[in-house]
Scaffold this active site. Sequence first.
Site, mmCIF file in Angstrom:
data_model
loop_
_atom_site.group_PDB
_atom_site.id
_atom_site.type_symbol
_atom_site.label_atom_id
_atom_site.label_comp_id
_atom_site.label_asym_id
_atom_site.label_seq_id
_atom_site.Cartn_x
_atom_site.Cartn_y
_atom_site.Cartn_z
ATOM 1 N N ASN A 160 0.901 -1.238 -0.047
ATOM 2 C CA ASN A 160 -0.076 -0.070 -0.049
ATOM 3 C C ASN A 160 0.987 1.253 -0.114
ATOM 4 O OD1 ASN A 160 -2.947 -0.397 0.065
ATOM 5 N ND2 ASN A 160 -2.359 -2.094 1.467
ATOM 6 N N ILE B 66 -2.858 1.664 18.047
ATOM 7 C CA ILE B 66 -2.678 3.022 18.148
ATOM 8 C C ILE B 66 -3.026 3.604 19.528
ATOM 9 C CG2 ILE B 66 -2.556 5.643 17.401
ATOM 10 C CD1 ILE B 66 -1.342 3.600 15.348
ATOM 11 N N HIS C 85 -8.362 -0.982 5.812
ATOM 12 C CA HIS C 85 -8.604 -2.373 6.263
ATOM 13 C C HIS C 85 -9.066 -3.331 5.343
ATOM 14 C CE1 HIS C 85 -9.617 -5.083 9.591
ATOM 15 N NE2 HIS C 85 -10.650 -5.305 8.780
HETATM 16 C C1 GRF Z 1 -3.350 -4.996 3.545
HETATM 17 O O1 GRF Z 1 -4.279 -6.019 3.540
HETATM 18 C C2 GRF Z 1 -3.889 -3.875 4.699
HETATM 19 O O2 GRF Z 1 -5.343 -3.615 4.439
HETATM 20 C C3 GRF Z 1 -3.702 -4.447 6.129
HETATM 21 O O3 GRF Z 1 -2.622 -5.202 5.908
HETATM 22 C C4 GRF Z 1 -2.352 -5.610 4.460
HETATM 23 C C5 GRF Z 1 -0.989 -4.908 4.408
HETATM 24 O O4 GRF Z 1 -0.389 -5.221 3.010
HETATM 25 N N1 GRF Z 1 -4.067 -3.560 7.010
HETATM 26 P P1 GRF Z 1 0.627 -4.134 2.581
HETATM 27 O O5 GRF Z 1 1.931 -4.266 3.701
HETATM 28 O O6 GRF Z 1 0.386 -2.768 2.206
HETATM 29 O O7 GRF Z 1 1.347 -4.789 1.404
#
Ligand code: GRF
Length: 205
Positions: free
Chosen positions: A21, A101, A117
């Site tokens: 992400n 947090i 999420h």
């Molecule tokens: C994602 O599915 C996010 O929604 C969740 O953890 C995962 C993290 O993926 N909180 P990345 O580290 O961004 O690849």
Amino acid sequence: MTDSVSRKVRLGVLISGRGSNLIALHKAIQHGKLTNAEISVVVSNRMDAKGLKWASDQGLNTVGLSEESARKPSLRDHAILERLLHYKVDFVLLAGYDRIISSTLLDAFPGRMLNIHPSLLPAFGGPGMLGRAVHEAVLAAGEQESGCTVHLVTDIVDGGAILGQTRVSVLANDTADTLAERVLNAEHQLYAEAVQNYIHRVTVS
Ligand code: GRF
């Protein structure tokens, strides 16, 4: 931003793992989908997070917490806050960050901390609903639809105001892994869009 500030909005991104992400947010900035913003610092509670190495390879500022400060919640959030203030961060984006947090951070960024999420909140959210566990629960419940949600971070885990959602079909032969992958693709699109919509309507001074 709704005021006359012309500087870029400074983003602090918190990660714990691979950081896909984070990479998507970075690309969105480079491709002009996330405008007038920059990633000022990437912080990880794990020194060996793949995403932290990736960020450092891009020339982004990175902070990896020591094992001791990462382990103790009080030390952890103080250490993170200190770095976020140092880099004058306007908004904090949790991107695969796997720790709760505390008020130390929440109070410093009221309405300025977002999370993504991997479910359609409020379904399949809350303490313990992380990563694979979410998709396993969705499949176990026989849901025909899942998705992802961007929301504000508050003291209720996964309970803050919803800023955006994308729906993803659950397929008959889905495993937690195939569903996770499809949802993750949707996350990469949604997070940048939701951040873009939100940060430019909140005033930063
Ligand atoms: C994602 O599915 C996010 O929604 C969740 O953890 C995962 C993290 O993926 N909180 P990345 O580290 O961004 O690849």
